[in-house]
Each structure stands twice: as C-alpha cells, then as structure tokens.
Design a protein around this motif. Structure first.
Motif, PDB file in Angstrom:
ATOM      1  N   PHE A   8       0.833  -1.206   0.000  1.00  0.00           N
ATOM      2  CA  PHE A   8       0.000   0.000   0.000  1.00  0.00           C
ATOM      3  C   PHE A   8       0.868   1.257   0.000  1.00  0.00           C
ATOM      4  O   PHE A   8       0.648   2.181  -0.779  1.00  0.00           O
ATOM      5  N   THR A   9       1.876   1.274   0.865  1.00  0.00           N
ATOM      6  CA  THR A   9       2.749   2.448   0.961  1.00  0.00           C
ATOM      7  C   THR A   9       3.530   2.661  -0.329  1.00  0.00           C
ATOM      8  O   THR A   9       3.652   3.787  -0.811  1.00  0.00           O
ATOM      9  N   SER A  10       4.031   1.576  -0.914  1.00  0.00           N
ATOM     10  CA  SER A  10       4.775   1.723  -2.172  1.00  0.00           C
ATOM     11  C   SER A  10       3.849   2.176  -3.289  1.00  0.00           C
ATOM     12  O   SER A  10       4.257   2.926  -4.174  1.00  0.00           O
ATOM     13  N   GLY A  11       2.574   1.759  -3.243  1.00  0.00           N
ATOM     14  CA  GLY A  11       1.609   2.235  -4.223  1.00  0.00           C
ATOM     15  C   GLY A  11       1.366   3.729  -4.094  1.00  0.00           C
ATOM     16  O   GLY A  11       1.355   4.458  -5.089  1.00  0.00           O
ATOM     17  N   TRP A  12       1.174   4.182  -2.856  1.00  0.00           N
ATOM     18  CA  TRP A  12       0.974   5.623  -2.621  1.00  0.00           C
ATOM     19  C   TRP A  12       2.172   6.411  -3.159  1.00  0.00           C
ATOM     20  O   TRP A  12       2.019   7.402  -3.868  1.00  0.00           O
ATOM     21  N   THR A  68       2.554  19.322 -15.728  1.00  0.00           N
ATOM     22  CA  THR A  68       1.230  18.815 -16.085  1.00  0.00           C
ATOM     23  C   THR A  68       1.321  17.861 -17.273  1.00  0.00           C
ATOM     24  O   THR A  68       0.659  16.813 -17.289  1.00  0.00           O
ATOM     25  N   VAL A  69       2.134  18.192 -18.260  1.00  0.00           N
ATOM     26  CA  VAL A  69       2.342  17.297 -19.404  1.00  0.00           C
ATOM     27  C   VAL A  69       2.985  15.997 -18.918  1.00  0.00           C
ATOM     28  O   VAL A  69       2.569  14.893 -19.295  1.00  0.00           O
ATOM     29  N   TRP A  70       3.984  16.111 -18.061  1.00  0.00           N
ATOM     30  CA  TRP A  70       4.670  14.942 -17.500  1.00  0.00           C
ATOM     31  C   TRP A  70       3.671  14.066 -16.740  1.00  0.00           C
ATOM     32  O   TRP A  70       3.652  12.846 -16.882  1.00  0.00           O
ATOM     33  N   ASP A  71       2.823  14.699 -15.923  1.00  0.00           N
ATOM     34  CA  ASP A  71       1.818  13.949 -15.161  1.00  0.00           C
ATOM     35  C   ASP A  71       0.830  13.244 -16.090  1.00  0.00           C
ATOM     36  O   ASP A  71       0.432  12.114 -15.831  1.00  0.00           O
ATOM     37  N   THR A  72       0.443  13.915 -17.169  1.00  0.00           N
ATOM     38  CA  THR A  72      -0.495  13.303 -18.115  1.00  0.00           C
ATOM     39  C   THR A  72       0.096  12.029 -18.714  1.00  0.00           C
ATOM     40  O   THR A  72      -0.572  10.998 -18.778  1.00  0.00           O
ATOM     41  N   VAL A  73       1.345  12.094 -19.130  1.00  0.00           N
ATOM     42  CA  VAL A  73       2.025  10.919 -19.687  1.00  0.00           C
ATOM     43  C   VAL A  73       2.106   9.800 -18.646  1.00  0.00           C
ATOM     44  O   VAL A  73       1.958   8.621 -18.968  1.00  0.00           O
ATOM     45  N   HIS A  74       2.276  10.179 -17.385  1.00  0.00           N
ATOM     46  CA  HIS A  74       2.471   9.188 -16.325  1.00  0.00           C
ATOM     47  C   HIS A  74       1.174   8.676 -15.701  1.00  0.00           C
ATOM     48  O   HIS A  74       1.212   7.917 -14.726  1.00  0.00           O
ATOM     49  N   ILE A  77       1.786   5.159 -16.465  1.00  0.00           N
ATOM     50  CA  ILE A  77       3.055   4.630 -15.967  1.00  0.00           C
ATOM     51  C   ILE A  77       3.055   4.449 -14.451  1.00  0.00           C
ATOM     52  O   ILE A  77       3.476   3.405 -13.942  1.00  0.00           O
ATOM     53  N   ARG A  78       2.600   5.440 -13.709  1.00  0.00           N
ATOM     54  CA  ARG A  78       2.655   5.357 -12.240  1.00  0.00           C
ATOM     55  C   ARG A  78       1.790   4.228 -11.676  1.00  0.00           C
ATOM     56  O   ARG A  78       2.265   3.457 -10.845  1.00  0.00           O
ATOM     57  N   PRO A  79       0.525   4.090 -12.101  1.00  0.00           N
ATOM     58  CA  PRO A  79      -0.262   2.960 -11.591  1.00  0.00           C
ATOM     59  C   PRO A  79       0.306   1.591 -11.989  1.00  0.00           C
ATOM     60  O   PRO A  79       0.296   0.656 -11.188  1.00  0.00           O
ATOM     61  N   VAL A  80       0.812   1.491 -13.218  1.00  0.00           N
ATOM     62  CA  VAL A  80       1.409   0.222 -13.645  1.00  0.00           C
ATOM     63  C   VAL A  80       2.646  -0.085 -12.790  1.00  0.00           C
ATOM     64  O   VAL A  80       2.837  -1.222 -12.345  1.00  0.00           O
ATOM     65  N   SER A  81       3.456   0.932 -12.535  1.00  0.00           N
ATOM     66  CA  SER A  81       4.626   0.737 -11.686  1.00  0.00           C
ATOM     67  C   SER A  81       4.214   0.320 -10.279  1.00  0.00           C
ATOM     68  O   SER A  81       4.804  -0.599  -9.697  1.00  0.00           O
ATOM     69  N   GLY A  82       3.187   0.977  -9.733  1.00  0.00           N
ATOM     70  CA  GLY A  82       2.696   0.601  -8.406  1.00  0.00           C
ATOM     71  C   GLY A  82       2.217  -0.845  -8.371  1.00  0.00           C
ATOM     72  O   GLY A  82       2.463  -1.571  -7.400  1.00  0.00           O
ATOM     73  N   ALA A  83       1.545  -1.270  -9.439  1.00  0.00           N
ATOM     74  CA  ALA A  83       1.049  -2.646  -9.517  1.00  0.00           C
ATOM     75  C   ALA A  83       2.195  -3.648  -9.624  1.00  0.00           C
ATOM     76  O   ALA A  83       2.191  -4.687  -8.954  1.00  0.00           O
ATOM     77  N   VAL A  84       3.178  -3.333 -10.453  1.00  0.00           N
ATOM     78  CA  VAL A  84       4.311  -4.249 -10.640  1.00  0.00           C
ATOM     79  C   VAL A  84       5.133  -4.368  -9.349  1.00  0.00           C
ATOM     80  O   VAL A  84       5.474  -5.481  -8.914  1.00  0.00           O
ATOM     81  N   ALA A 103      -3.159  -5.298  -7.617  1.00  0.00           N
ATOM     82  CA  ALA A 103      -4.361  -4.460  -7.621  1.00  0.00           C
ATOM     83  C   ALA A 103      -4.291  -3.393  -6.538  1.00  0.00           C
ATOM     84  O   ALA A 103      -4.640  -2.229  -6.773  1.00  0.00           O
ATOM     85  N   VAL A 104      -3.839  -3.775  -5.352  1.00  0.00           N
ATOM     86  CA  VAL A 104      -3.710  -2.805  -4.254  1.00  0.00           C
ATOM     87  C   VAL A 104      -2.676  -1.734  -4.611  1.00  0.00           C
ATOM     88  O   VAL A 104      -2.931  -0.530  -4.494  1.00  0.00           O
ATOM     89  N   GLY A 105      -1.507  -2.160  -5.067  1.00  0.00           N
ATOM     90  CA  GLY A 105      -0.456  -1.205  -5.429  1.00  0.00           C
ATOM     91  C   GLY A 105      -0.859  -0.300  -6.578  1.00  0.00           C
ATOM     92  O   GLY A 105      -0.646   0.919  -6.533  1.00  0.00           O
ATOM     93  N   GLY A 106      -1.478  -0.877  -7.606  1.00  0.00           N
ATOM     94  CA  GLY A 106      -1.868  -0.096  -8.771  1.00  0.00           C
ATOM     95  C   GLY A 106      -2.994   0.876  -8.492  1.00  0.00           C
ATOM     96  O   GLY A 106      -2.950   2.035  -8.921  1.00  0.00           O
ATOM     97  N   SER A 107      -4.011   0.435  -7.757  1.00  0.00           N
ATOM     98  CA  SER A 107      -5.134   1.334  -7.478  1.00  0.00           C
ATOM     99  C   SER A 107      -4.735   2.448  -6.527  1.00  0.00           C
ATOM    100  O   SER A 107      -5.151   3.602  -6.699  1.00  0.00           O
ATOM    101  N   THR A 108      -3.906   2.140  -5.547  1.00  0.00           N
ATOM    102  CA  THR A 108      -3.416   3.181  -4.638  1.00  0.00           C
ATOM    103  C   THR A 108      -2.560   4.184  -5.404  1.00  0.00           C
ATOM    104  O   THR A 108      -2.674   5.399  -5.205  1.00  0.00           O
ATOM    105  N   ALA A 109      -1.721   3.684  -6.305  1.00  0.00           N
ATOM    106  CA  ALA A 109      -0.885   4.572  -7.118  1.00  0.00           C
ATOM    107  C   ALA A 109      -1.741   5.464  -8.012  1.00  0.00           C
ATOM    108  O   ALA A 109      -1.437   6.654  -8.185  1.00  0.00           O
ATOM    109  N   LEU A 110      -2.830   4.917  -8.568  1.00  0.00           N
ATOM    110  CA  LEU A 110      -3.701   5.712  -9.429  1.00  0.00           C
ATOM    111  C   LEU A 110      -4.347   6.860  -8.657  1.00  0.00           C
ATOM    112  O   LEU A 110      -4.330   8.010  -9.107  1.00  0.00           O
TER     113      LEU A 110
END
Length: 196
Positions: A8-12, A68-74, A77-84, A103-110
């Motif tokens: 959970f923490t790594s997802g956040w 903002t552009v960087w965040d849009t691209v990510h 990327i960020r949720p997938v990284s959290g899930a992996v 699922a926990v890591g990815g959804s928390t990251a999203l």
C-alpha cells in the motif's frame, strides 16, 4: 507478517514518483540494508534506468505546465509501476497473492497520482514558479522518507500514507472547486465598471 502495508505504501509513493520508489527499493536491496526487496528491483539495468528517469522527473516536475504534461504521460506509468512493485513485493514473501497485491499497489498509485496531478494543475494557476519547486521537492522528500520508513516499520508507514492519501483527496476536491470558479469568472471576462 503481511506484506500488504508495504504494498500500500509503495503504491501511494509510486503515484507521486514511481522512479524514486524503484530506485530506493533497488538501492536498499542491493546494498543489503534490507532483504525485503525482490531481486528484479536490484538489477543494475533497472537501477540505472530508474536513476536516469528519476533525474528527468526531478527537472520536469519543477517547471510549471511541463509538470502537467509529464503527469499526463504518467497517468498510465505510475499505476502500472505501483502494480508491478506490489506484485513483486508479494511474490517475494508469498503471504499475499501477486494479483491482489498488484491491484492494491496499482489502485493506490492511481488515486495518489490523480491527487498529485490535480494539485499541480491548481498550483499552475499561480503566477510564480516557486510553488512548483517547493511542492515538487516536498514530494520527493516525502517519497524518500516514507519508503525508507516503510521498509523498517511497514504498518506505521501505511498509516501515514493512508492519512496523506485521504488528506490529498480532500485537498484536490477543494482545489477543483476553486479552479472551476476561477475558470468560470475568467470565461465571463472582467467586470465592466459604470461611468465615473
């Protein structure tokens, strides 16, 4: 002990800066500071790639509108990284199915990512650039601190991450309403004063 608090923490943290999470976990594992880090995150090529991308993010994240552009691209990327990372952490201990941890890591990251991106859009309405620099630096330090703390005190770190996530969602909702009001006023144009 369950690996869920660490996931959970790594997802956040991944929702804020995924490259920092991978880099920190990899360095801590490769240097032997902890045995909680899966071998794939300690590979030299992963560490080099995460380090270079972290440097790119450290610069892009501090420039108004570029962030903002960087965040849009990510947004992907960020949720997938959290899930992996979550799946790898769970696979290391075997105490939680890899799929559920992903699922926990990815959804928390999203959720964390959406809070960050929304807050940054609000900060970009400010005419000065210093708020971006300060906010980005605080985010980087927060990710480093929470990941380090989570490796040694996962439950306490997860509690902090959950508190920050809830506070972030509340702040983003508050800022979103303010941005909508600002945009509506701007669309109406300046008020016309009567004859003096």
């Amino acid at each position: 002990m369950s690996v869920l608090p660490l996931v959970f923490t790594s997802g956040w943290a991944s929702g804020i800066n995924a490259y920092a999470v991978v880099l920190l976990f990899g360095v801590f594992g490769a240097t032997g500071l902890t045995d909680e880090v899966p071998a794939p995150l300690q590979r030299t090529d992963v560490l080099i790639a995460a380090g270079l991308l972290f440097l790119c993010e450290a610069v892009a994240d501090k420039i108004p509108y570029v962030d903002t552009v960087w965040d849009t691209v990510h947004t992907v990327i960020r949720p997938v990284s959290g899930a992996v990372v979550g799946a790898l952490l769970a696979g290391q201990s075997g105490s939680l199915p890899d799929l559920a941890a992903g699922a926990v890591g990815g959804s928390t990251a999203l959720v964390s990512h959406l809070v960050k991106a929304g807050t940054r859009m609000a900060v970009n309405t400010s005419p000065e650039p210093f708020s971006n620099i300060v906010l980005s630096t605080l985010e980087d330090l927060g990710v480093a601190g929470i990941i380090t703390f989570a490796l040694f005190h996962p439950v306490a770190a997860a509690s902090i991450a959950a508190t920050l996530l809830v506070a972030g969602v509340v702040t983003a909702v508050f800022l979103a309403s303010r941005i909508r009001r600002f945009l509506r006023r701007r669309a109406r144009g300046p008020a016309v004063s009567g004859p003096g």
